[in-house]
Design a protein around this motif. Structure first.
Motif, PDB file in Angstrom:
ATOM      1  N   SER A 215       0.805  -1.216   0.000  1.00  0.00           N
ATOM      2  CA  SER A 215       0.000   0.000   0.000  1.00  0.00           C
ATOM      3  C   SER A 215       0.842   1.273   0.000  1.00  0.00           C
ATOM      4  O   SER A 215       0.365   2.341  -0.391  1.00  0.00           O
ATOM      5  CB  SER A 215      -0.938   0.008   1.215  1.00  0.00           C
ATOM      6  OG  SER A 215      -0.214  -0.162   2.419  1.00  0.00           O
ATOM      7  N   ASN A 216       2.094   1.182   0.415  1.00  0.00           N
ATOM      8  CA  ASN A 216       2.938   2.383   0.412  1.00  0.00           C
ATOM      9  C   ASN A 216       3.780   2.517  -0.852  1.00  0.00           C
ATOM     10  O   ASN A 216       4.740   3.274  -0.891  1.00  0.00           O
ATOM     11  CB  ASN A 216       3.814   2.451   1.666  1.00  0.00           C
ATOM     12  CG  ASN A 216       4.806   1.304   1.774  1.00  0.00           C
ATOM     13  OD1 ASN A 216       4.670   0.295   1.091  1.00  0.00           O
ATOM     14  ND2 ASN A 216       5.797   1.456   2.646  1.00  0.00           N
ATOM     15  N   LEU A 217       3.441   1.748  -1.881  1.00  0.00           N
ATOM     16  CA  LEU A 217       3.971   1.995  -3.217  1.00  0.00           C
ATOM     17  C   LEU A 217       2.877   2.748  -3.963  1.00  0.00           C
ATOM     18  O   LEU A 217       1.972   2.155  -4.567  1.00  0.00           O
ATOM     19  CB  LEU A 217       4.316   0.687  -3.928  1.00  0.00           C
ATOM     20  CG  LEU A 217       4.793   0.775  -5.378  1.00  0.00           C
ATOM     21  CD1 LEU A 217       5.962   1.730  -5.525  1.00  0.00           C
ATOM     22  CD2 LEU A 217       5.172  -0.600  -5.912  1.00  0.00           C
TER      23      LEU A 217
ATOM     24  N   LYS B 114      11.265   1.132   2.983  1.00  0.00           N
ATOM     25  CA  LYS B 114       9.835   1.217   2.701  1.00  0.00           C
ATOM     26  C   LYS B 114       9.153  -0.135   2.892  1.00  0.00           C
ATOM     27  O   LYS B 114       8.010  -0.195   3.364  1.00  0.00           O
ATOM     28  CB  LYS B 114       9.616   1.739   1.278  1.00  0.00           C
ATOM     29  CG  LYS B 114       9.984   3.215   1.128  1.00  0.00           C
ATOM     30  CD  LYS B 114       9.694   3.736  -0.267  1.00  0.00           C
ATOM     31  CE  LYS B 114      10.032   5.225  -0.357  1.00  0.00           C
ATOM     32  NZ  LYS B 114       9.796   5.777  -1.715  1.00  0.00           N
ATOM     33  N   LEU B 115       9.842  -1.224   2.529  1.00  0.00           N
ATOM     34  CA  LEU B 115       9.259  -2.543   2.742  1.00  0.00           C
ATOM     35  C   LEU B 115       9.060  -2.802   4.235  1.00  0.00           C
ATOM     36  O   LEU B 115       8.001  -3.290   4.654  1.00  0.00           O
ATOM     37  CB  LEU B 115      10.150  -3.625   2.129  1.00  0.00           C
ATOM     38  CG  LEU B 115       9.687  -5.069   2.349  1.00  0.00           C
ATOM     39  CD1 LEU B 115       8.313  -5.305   1.738  1.00  0.00           C
ATOM     40  CD2 LEU B 115      10.703  -6.065   1.787  1.00  0.00           C
ATOM     41  N   LYS B 116      10.059  -2.467   5.047  1.00  0.00           N
ATOM     42  CA  LYS B 116       9.943  -2.675   6.489  1.00  0.00           C
ATOM     43  C   LYS B 116       8.830  -1.809   7.077  1.00  0.00           C
ATOM     44  O   LYS B 116       8.096  -2.244   7.970  1.00  0.00           O
ATOM     45  CB  LYS B 116      11.273  -2.386   7.172  1.00  0.00           C
ATOM     46  CG  LYS B 116      12.333  -3.454   6.916  1.00  0.00           C
ATOM     47  CD  LYS B 116      13.600  -3.176   7.699  1.00  0.00           C
ATOM     48  CE  LYS B 116      14.603  -4.298   7.527  1.00  0.00           C
ATOM     49  NZ  LYS B 116      15.865  -4.047   8.282  1.00  0.00           N
TER      50      LYS B 116
ATOM     51  N   LYS C 228      -1.567  -5.515   5.519  1.00  0.00           N
ATOM     52  CA  LYS C 228      -2.956  -5.946   5.641  1.00  0.00           C
ATOM     53  C   LYS C 228      -3.227  -7.032   4.624  1.00  0.00           C
ATOM     54  O   LYS C 228      -2.888  -6.895   3.450  1.00  0.00           O
ATOM     55  CB  LYS C 228      -3.905  -4.762   5.425  1.00  0.00           C
ATOM     56  CG  LYS C 228      -5.369  -5.096   5.660  1.00  0.00           C
ATOM     57  CD  LYS C 228      -6.244  -3.857   5.474  1.00  0.00           C
ATOM     58  CE  LYS C 228      -7.712  -4.189   5.716  1.00  0.00           C
ATOM     59  NZ  LYS C 228      -8.589  -2.998   5.528  1.00  0.00           N
ATOM     60  N   LEU C 229      -3.847  -8.115   5.066  1.00  0.00           N
ATOM     61  CA  LEU C 229      -4.131  -9.239   4.180  1.00  0.00           C
ATOM     62  C   LEU C 229      -5.480  -9.081   3.509  1.00  0.00           C
ATOM     63  O   LEU C 229      -6.441  -8.584   4.109  1.00  0.00           O
ATOM     64  CB  LEU C 229      -4.084 -10.555   4.959  1.00  0.00           C
ATOM     65  CG  LEU C 229      -2.766 -10.887   5.666  1.00  0.00           C
ATOM     66  CD1 LEU C 229      -2.869 -12.232   6.378  1.00  0.00           C
ATOM     67  CD2 LEU C 229      -1.603 -10.896   4.679  1.00  0.00           C
ATOM     68  N   GLN C 230      -5.559  -9.527   2.262  1.00  0.00           N
ATOM     69  CA  GLN C 230      -6.808  -9.510   1.512  1.00  0.00           C
ATOM     70  C   GLN C 230      -7.735 -10.634   1.974  1.00  0.00           C
ATOM     71  O   GLN C 230      -8.949 -10.532   1.875  1.00  0.00           O
ATOM     72  CB  GLN C 230      -6.535  -9.675   0.020  1.00  0.00           C
ATOM     73  CG  GLN C 230      -5.537  -8.695  -0.566  1.00  0.00           C
ATOM     74  CD  GLN C 230      -6.084  -7.289  -0.647  1.00  0.00           C
ATOM     75  OE1 GLN C 230      -5.872  -6.467   0.253  1.00  0.00           O
ATOM     76  NE2 GLN C 230      -6.794  -6.999  -1.704  1.00  0.00           N
TER      77      GLN C 230
ATOM     78  N   SER D  38       0.565 -12.033  -6.364  1.00  0.00           N
ATOM     79  CA  SER D  38       1.156 -10.969  -5.560  1.00  0.00           C
ATOM     80  C   SER D  38       2.624 -10.762  -5.892  1.00  0.00           C
ATOM     81  O   SER D  38       3.474 -11.589  -5.583  1.00  0.00           O
ATOM     82  CB  SER D  38       1.015 -11.294  -4.062  1.00  0.00           C
ATOM     83  OG  SER D  38       1.651 -10.315  -3.263  1.00  0.00           O
ATOM     84  N   ASN D  39       2.932  -9.628  -6.516  1.00  0.00           N
ATOM     85  CA  ASN D  39       4.322  -9.237  -6.697  1.00  0.00           C
ATOM     86  C   ASN D  39       4.977  -8.981  -5.344  1.00  0.00           C
ATOM     87  O   ASN D  39       6.155  -9.290  -5.149  1.00  0.00           O
ATOM     88  CB  ASN D  39       4.403  -7.975  -7.557  1.00  0.00           C
ATOM     89  CG  ASN D  39       4.027  -8.229  -8.994  1.00  0.00           C
ATOM     90  OD1 ASN D  39       4.444  -9.212  -9.588  1.00  0.00           O
ATOM     91  ND2 ASN D  39       3.217  -7.348  -9.560  1.00  0.00           N
ATOM     92  N   LEU D  40       4.204  -8.429  -4.427  1.00  0.00           N
ATOM     93  CA  LEU D  40       4.704  -8.182  -3.081  1.00  0.00           C
ATOM     94  C   LEU D  40       5.147  -9.488  -2.422  1.00  0.00           C
ATOM     95  O   LEU D  40       6.226  -9.570  -1.824  1.00  0.00           O
ATOM     96  CB  LEU D  40       3.620  -7.505  -2.239  1.00  0.00           C
ATOM     97  CG  LEU D  40       3.864  -7.420  -0.733  1.00  0.00           C
ATOM     98  CD1 LEU D  40       5.132  -6.633  -0.430  1.00  0.00           C
ATOM     99  CD2 LEU D  40       2.655  -6.786  -0.038  1.00  0.00           C
TER     100      LEU D  40
END
Length: 371
Positions: free
Chosen positions: A148-150, A168-170, A178-180, A190-192
């Motif tokens: 969400s912070n990208l 930023k990942l940390k 947050k999980l879907q 998920s690329n994440l």
């Protein structure tokens, strides 16, 4: 098949509006050694509407025998060239390599697939549920496609992941995670998740992702042209084209490199494909074992999509990839030792980018018909 493929795209973020490109003239030979006329015509048919300077580097593996076929659109003509050693971004096919690293860790006793990732990091993730390594590899972790912070409104669309770093990942993991859905409940690409998997494996080993690739995969399968370091291959790197057909920036995946940061050649990927046919290779065999059923037509291995094809008569292991300047597709039929690899500098945002996957499956069909 086309409907299925359309739902499994790579690293795409935003699209471009582009104009129609007039069809190129067919300047290809009727056939080349090991390449049939039907295959040559199929390659032309699927590539004739791509922009000037488009290149496709194709490997066709028929019963374990590899043949290469390269093309370039030059002056409105599709011509044959030798580009088997040229370098392209492979996009999300990188996820197969990240999952192969995971399999190597499992085979070497460093972890187990169902181990919670929280047990291998001191990062306190902002969720109460446990996520396993297997769930990161087969897209059932419940994580969203991107963190969400990208913020897609404020990134450079020509290089959108460049500034998404470890900090930023940390921050995402500790504050915004947050999980879907609950882990293991369903498939959500998920690329994440894949990027996080690559990050964690590097953290556990105290090595970089590039070092892990070289140690466990590239050196083992003699993939000397494969890397995440663009500077090492810049002299053979084919320029990527954007959705309009203009040269565009390469992508830097930064901390999410495990989701799509590898550059490679058709020659190197053919070596990796041939290794998949070795039934004694327990590491690669592990990546192709079904771990989750998505639908009647598809299961997930580790990284690989396992697809029932040819009216259920054949099973293929497949992944594609897409970045701002490149599109790729790779399919393997390990039972018959067939494989198709396509690397291109067709943008993931080009309006006809789906023809790369169409060509991949179409060429596989020609192999089934021949045999």
């Amino acid at each position: 098949m086309r409907k299925l493929v359309a739902t499994i795209i790579g690293l795409f973020i935003v699209g471009y509006t582009c104009c129609q490109t007039p069809a190129a003239v067919n300047g290809l030979p009727n056939a080349s050694p090991g390449i049939s006329r039907q295959q040559t015509e199929l390659i032309y048919e699927k590539s004739k509407s791509f922009p000037e300077n488009t290149q496709l580097s194709v490997a066709i593996i028929n019963s374990g025998v590899v043949k290469f076929f390269g093309i370039k659109r030059n002056n409105d003509t599709i011509q044959q060239i030798n580009n088997r050693h040229k370098i392209f971004e492979i996009g999300s096919i990188s996820k197969v390599f990240t999952s192969t690293l995971l399999a190597s860790f499992v085979e070497n006793g460093k972890l187990e697939l169902n181990d919670p990732i929280q047990d291998f990091t001191d990062i306190e993730m902002n969720i109460g549920e446990k996520i396993t390594f297997k769930q990161l590899a087969n897209h059932t972790s419940g994580l969203p496609r991107l963190p969400s912070n990208l913020n897609l409104l404020f990134v450079d669309p020509s290089n959108p992941y460049k500034n998404y770093d470890q900090k930023k990942l940390k921050e995402y993991l500790t504050e915004e995670m947050k999980l879907q859905r609950s882990p293991g409940d369903g498939f959500e690409y998920s690329n994440l998740g894949a990027g996080l998997l690559g990050y964690l494996l590097a953290h556990i080993s105290n090595k970089t992702y590039e070092e892990l690739l070289n140690e466990h995969i590239f050196s083992r399968y003699e993939m000397a042209s494969s890397t995440t370091n663009r500077d090492e291959v810049k002299n053979r790197l084919i320029k990527g084209l954007d959705g309009k057909g203009d040269e565009t920036s390469n992508w830097d995946l930064n901390v999410l490199v495990g989701a799509g940061g590898i550059l490679s050649s058709a020659n190197d990927l053919a070596r990796f494909a041939l290794a998949q046919f070795d039934t004694n290779n327990t590491e690669l065999n592990l990546t192709r074992q079904p771990t989750f059923t998505v639908s009647d037509q598809m299961q997930m291995g580790l990284g690989w999509h396992i697809i029932k094809a040819n009216n259920g008569k054949n099973e293929i292991f497949w992944h594609n990839g897409g970045t701002g300047g490149y599109t790729s597709s790779m399919a393997l039929d390990t039972e018959n030792k067939h494989g198709i690899i396509i690397l291109s500098n067709v943008s993931a945002f080009h309006q006809k980018t789906g023809k790369i996957d169409d060509l991949c499956f179409g060429l596989m069909n020609t192999l089934w018909k021949q045999n």
